[in-house]
Scaffold this motif. Structure first.
Motif, PDB file in Angstrom:
ATOM      1  N   UNK A   1      20.195  12.446   3.595  1.00 46.83           N
ATOM      2  CA  UNK A   1      19.159  11.727   2.567  1.00 46.83           C
ATOM      3  C   UNK A   1      17.508  12.082   2.636  1.00 46.83           C
ATOM      4  N   UNK A   2      17.386  11.366   1.851  1.00 47.41           N
ATOM      5  CA  UNK A   2      15.807  12.080   1.662  1.00 47.41           C
ATOM      6  C   UNK A   2      15.404  11.437   1.248  1.00 47.41           C
ATOM      7  N   UNK A   3      13.973  11.668   2.173  1.00 49.87           N
ATOM      8  CA  UNK A   3      13.023  10.064   2.205  1.00 49.87           C
ATOM      9  C   UNK A   3      11.112  10.886   1.370  1.00 49.87           C
ATOM     10  N   UNK A   4      10.310   9.756   1.108  1.00 53.07           N
ATOM     11  CA  UNK A   4       9.205  10.945   1.103  1.00 53.07           C
ATOM     12  C   UNK A   4       7.882   9.754   0.978  1.00 53.07           C
ATOM     13  N   UNK A   5       6.472   9.668   0.929  1.00 51.29           N
ATOM     14  CA  UNK A   5       5.768   9.297   1.042  1.00 51.29           C
ATOM     15  C   UNK A   5       5.721   8.340  -0.533  1.00 51.29           C
ATOM     16  N   UNK A   6       5.954   7.100  -0.370  1.00 52.75           N
ATOM     17  CA  UNK A   6       5.463   6.331  -1.764  1.00 52.75           C
ATOM     18  C   UNK A   6       4.590   6.810  -3.061  1.00 52.75           C
ATOM     19  N   UNK A   7       3.230   6.743  -2.032  1.00 52.49           N
ATOM     20  CA  UNK A   7       2.343   7.368  -2.752  1.00 52.49           C
ATOM     21  C   UNK A   7       2.582   8.460  -4.049  1.00 52.49           C
ATOM     22  N   UNK A   8       3.019   9.020  -2.977  1.00 54.35           N
ATOM     23  CA  UNK A   8       3.415  10.273  -3.572  1.00 54.35           C
ATOM     24  C   UNK A   8       4.386  11.051  -4.625  1.00 54.35           C
ATOM     25  N   UNK A   9       5.778   9.511  -4.767  1.00 52.30           N
ATOM     26  CA  UNK A   9       6.557   9.293  -5.483  1.00 52.30           C
ATOM     27  C   UNK A   9       6.257   8.885  -6.295  1.00 52.30           C
ATOM     28  N   UNK A  10       5.129   8.311  -6.770  1.00 47.87           N
ATOM     29  CA  UNK A  10       4.997   7.294  -7.532  1.00 47.87           C
ATOM     30  C   UNK A  10       3.986   8.859  -8.263  1.00 47.87           C
ATOM     31  N   UNK A  11       3.220   9.269  -7.912  1.00 47.23           N
ATOM     32  CA  UNK A  11       1.882   9.901  -8.801  1.00 47.23           C
ATOM     33  C   UNK A  11       2.579  11.503  -9.286  1.00 47.23           C
ATOM     34  N   UNK A  12       3.570  11.592  -8.445  1.00 49.01           N
ATOM     35  CA  UNK A  12       4.602  12.766  -9.539  1.00 49.01           C
ATOM     36  C   UNK A  12       5.617  12.480  -9.873  1.00 49.01           C
ATOM     37  N   UNK A  13       6.193  11.153  -9.804  1.00 48.61           N
ATOM     38  CA  UNK A  13       7.020  10.418 -11.027  1.00 48.61           C
ATOM     39  C   UNK A  13       8.271  11.165 -10.215  1.00 48.61           C
ATOM     40  N   UNK A  14       8.422  10.697  -9.003  1.00 50.62           N
ATOM     41  CA  UNK A  14       9.977  11.859  -8.132  1.00 50.62           C
ATOM     42  C   UNK A  14      11.352  10.850  -8.226  1.00 50.62           C
TER      43      UNK A  14
ATOM     44  N   UNK B   1       1.091  -1.613   0.070  1.00 49.06           N
ATOM     45  CA  UNK B   1      -0.090  -0.306  -0.224  1.00 49.06           C
ATOM     46  C   UNK B   1       0.384   0.933   0.043  1.00 49.06           C
ATOM     47  N   UNK B   2       1.206   1.671  -1.100  1.00 45.07           N
ATOM     48  CA  UNK B   2       2.116   2.878  -0.939  1.00 45.07           C
ATOM     49  C   UNK B   2       1.409   4.390   0.154  1.00 45.07           C
ATOM     50  N   UNK B   3       0.475   3.871   0.133  1.00 42.45           N
ATOM     51  CA  UNK B   3      -0.291   5.028   1.359  1.00 42.45           C
ATOM     52  C   UNK B   3       0.225   5.131   2.344  1.00 42.45           C
ATOM     53  N   UNK B   4       0.795   4.214   2.759  1.00 40.29           N
ATOM     54  CA  UNK B   4       1.947   3.508   4.365  1.00 40.29           C
ATOM     55  C   UNK B   4       2.798   2.909   3.590  1.00 40.29           C
ATOM     56  N   UNK B   5       3.742   3.645   3.031  1.00 38.03           N
ATOM     57  CA  UNK B   5       5.256   3.071   2.788  1.00 38.03           C
ATOM     58  C   UNK B   5       6.047   4.761   2.069  1.00 38.03           C
ATOM     59  N   UNK B   6       6.669   4.323   2.480  1.00 35.67           N
ATOM     60  CA  UNK B   6       7.914   5.634   1.884  1.00 35.67           C
ATOM     61  C   UNK B   6       8.837   4.770   1.194  1.00 35.67           C
ATOM     62  N   UNK B   7      10.099   5.827   0.610  1.00 35.49           N
ATOM     63  CA  UNK B   7      11.162   5.127  -0.367  1.00 35.49           C
ATOM     64  C   UNK B   7      12.231   5.917  -0.036  1.00 35.49           C
ATOM     65  N   UNK B   8      12.934   6.245   1.064  1.00 33.65           N
ATOM     66  CA  UNK B   8      14.073   6.927   0.650  1.00 33.65           C
ATOM     67  C   UNK B   8      15.552   6.898   0.277  1.00 33.65           C
ATOM     68  N   UNK B   9      16.549   7.556   0.178  1.00 35.27           N
ATOM     69  CA  UNK B   9      18.168   7.313  -0.831  1.00 35.27           C
ATOM     70  C   UNK B   9      18.906   7.972   0.496  1.00 35.27           C
TER      71      UNK B   9
ATOM     72  N   UNK C   1      24.803   6.773  -3.433  1.00 33.19           N
ATOM     73  CA  UNK C   1      23.825   6.979  -3.242  1.00 33.19           C
ATOM     74  C   UNK C   1      22.728   5.927  -3.309  1.00 33.19           C
ATOM     75  N   UNK C   2      22.029   5.307  -1.900  1.00 32.27           N
ATOM     76  CA  UNK C   2      21.440   3.924  -2.224  1.00 32.27           C
ATOM     77  C   UNK C   2      20.439   3.959  -1.903  1.00 32.27           C
ATOM     78  N   UNK C   3      19.096   3.273  -2.213  1.00 37.29           N
ATOM     79  CA  UNK C   3      17.593   3.855  -1.621  1.00 37.29           C
ATOM     80  C   UNK C   3      17.311   2.740  -0.910  1.00 37.29           C
ATOM     81  N   UNK C   4      16.337   3.216  -0.627  1.00 32.97           N
ATOM     82  CA  UNK C   4      15.295   1.459   0.753  1.00 32.97           C
ATOM     83  C   UNK C   4      13.849   1.749   1.622  1.00 32.97           C
ATOM     84  N   UNK C   5      13.294   1.099   1.146  1.00 27.73           N
ATOM     85  CA  UNK C   5      12.304   1.397   1.718  1.00 27.73           C
ATOM     86  C   UNK C   5      11.341   1.194   3.116  1.00 27.73           C
ATOM     87  N   UNK C   6      10.760   1.759   3.214  1.00 28.05           N
ATOM     88  CA  UNK C   6       9.981   1.773   4.882  1.00 28.05           C
ATOM     89  C   UNK C   6       8.680   1.654   5.073  1.00 28.05           C
TER      90      UNK C   6
END
Length: 392
Positions: A232-245, A183-191, A274-279
């Motif tokens: 680092x920087x992280x944000x909500x996965x739902x917003x990443x997908x919608x805004x193509x960040x 559920x991307x509304x309950x998941x963040x991604x970060x680098x 720079x490495x990425x990870x999910x939260x």
């Protein structure tokens, strides 16, 4: 070949098999020390190994270990002495440029997971008879009425009465025995990347910079000792997908142009890539149990939605899992009814706060004026103390 690091040769079968030797798994193994149970701790890597993370070790994590055994907390500080920085302050900058500093009373520190997780595993070696199997990736798990079978990528299968999944956000245990859709509304991604030469960052201060463009997230600058900074920087996965960040591009842009960060990074040098990870964020309905299975830490989606940390929830859930494992093994009852109290205990101890923090995160992300109002209110000592309690 797997490394069997206990004093005795590993048995063919165990009472409790813990998959994942990060903070949740090692805390669980420590709490099962002296139980008389046959316990094995399995990890796909050989330690020390890096773990992509923000490297912040919150005070509740250290408190939980000290409650388990004061000696563990003291030894952990000694083991990490050369690779940590003790934290005294967090500086928070709002999208409009307001700044608030929060000074912490309880001990907390930052330490690269390369060293912190290795230190926790060393405590397990010192204080328990746990069989430790490193360099042992898991290919599959299966549960029957008689027990759980775990098949490593190489070598014979491992069996146990109870399986505890502490194997992170991409948990093999969770995917196979307690699946739950993303559920991307309950998941963040970060680098994240490491830097040296960052200016105007006291060794005891962590920085959180909130951006007007990407509100459900933040940029961080954490000193981790020896002149090294986790950035680092992280944000909500739902917003990443919608805004193509592209998170890596955003991080580079922020460090180069943000008025509070660009001057401090002009002479900085990045070490490595720079490495990425999910939260996976806590506060939702993710199941914490499966057939003969308990889930802990990131595998149980227990990341704090507001602040993004998860080591404290990982350690606390690992300790709770050990408590319930003892009960189930004593009663020889591994039924769903016997495992459910673990989920209820995690909900009482962690879930309610995580749910509140998720609601606050969503509210603040959708109401920029409220963020600025909170920063203004935090300038008053009494209101700042209330906000700190609210945010944890």
């Amino acid at each position: 070949m797997p490394d069997f690091s206990a004093s005795a040769a590993p048995a063919a079968s165990y009472d409790v098999l813990i998959v994942g030797a990060g903070p949740a798994g090692t805390a669980c193994a420590l709490a099962l020390g002296g139980s008389g149970l046959r316990v094995a701790l399995v990890d796909k890597a050989r330690f020390p190994r890096d773990k992509v993370c923000g490297d912040a070790i919150p005070s509740p994590a250290l408190k939980a270990l000290r409650r388990l055994n004061p000696r563990y907390a003291d030894e952990l500080r000694a083991l990490t002495a050369a690779h940590r920085t003790d934290m005294a302050c967090s500086r928070l900058a709002s999208p409009a440029g307001a700044e608030v500093s929060v000074y912490w009373q309880d001990p907390a520190f930052n330490s690269p997971r390369l060293h912190f997780d290795h230190a926790l595993l060393e405590l397990v070696r010192r204080h328990t008879t746990t069989v430790i199997l490193e360099d042992c990736p898991i290919r599959s798990v299966a549960a029957t009425a008689e027990g759980v079978a775990v098949q490593p990528a190489t070598g014979p299968s491992l069996t146990a009465q109870l399986l505890i999944g502490c194997d992170g956000a991409n948990s093999v245990v969770a995917r196979q025995l307690a699946p739950w859709p993303l559920d991307r509304s309950r998941h963040c991604a970060a680098v994240r990347a490491y830097y040296t030469g960052v200016q105007d960052t006291p060794a005891t201060t962590s920085d959180f910079v909130f951006l007007s463009r990407h509100r459900a997230g933040y940029c961080w600058v954490f000193p981790v000792g020896e002149g090294l900074f986790n950035v680092g920087f992280g944000m909500l996965s739902e917003d990443i997908a919608r805004e193509q960040v592209d998170l890596k591009e955003v991080l580079d842009e922020v460090l180069a142009t943000h008025p509070r960060l660009a001057p401090r990074f002009r002479q900085a040098r990045r070490l490595g890539k720079v490495q990425g990870f999910g939260l996976p964020l806590g506060g939702g309905q993710r199941p914490l149990t499966g057939p003969r299975t308990l889930l802990c830490g990131d595998a149980a989606a227990l990341i704090d939605p507001l602040q993004g940390h998860g080591i404290d929830q990982a350690i606390i859930s690992g300790l709770l899992a050990a408590e319930h494992a003892r009960r189930c093994c004593a009663a020889r009852d591994f039924s769903p009814a016997a495992l459910q109290p673990y989920a209820a205990h995690v909900q009482r101890r962690l879930g309610r706060d995580l749910a509140r923090h998720y609601w606050l995160m969503r509210l603040l992300a959708r109401a920029p004026w409220l963020v600025e109002a909170a920063f203004s209110a935090a300038r008053l000592p009494a209101l700042r103390r209330w906000l700190v309690r609210l945010m944890g």
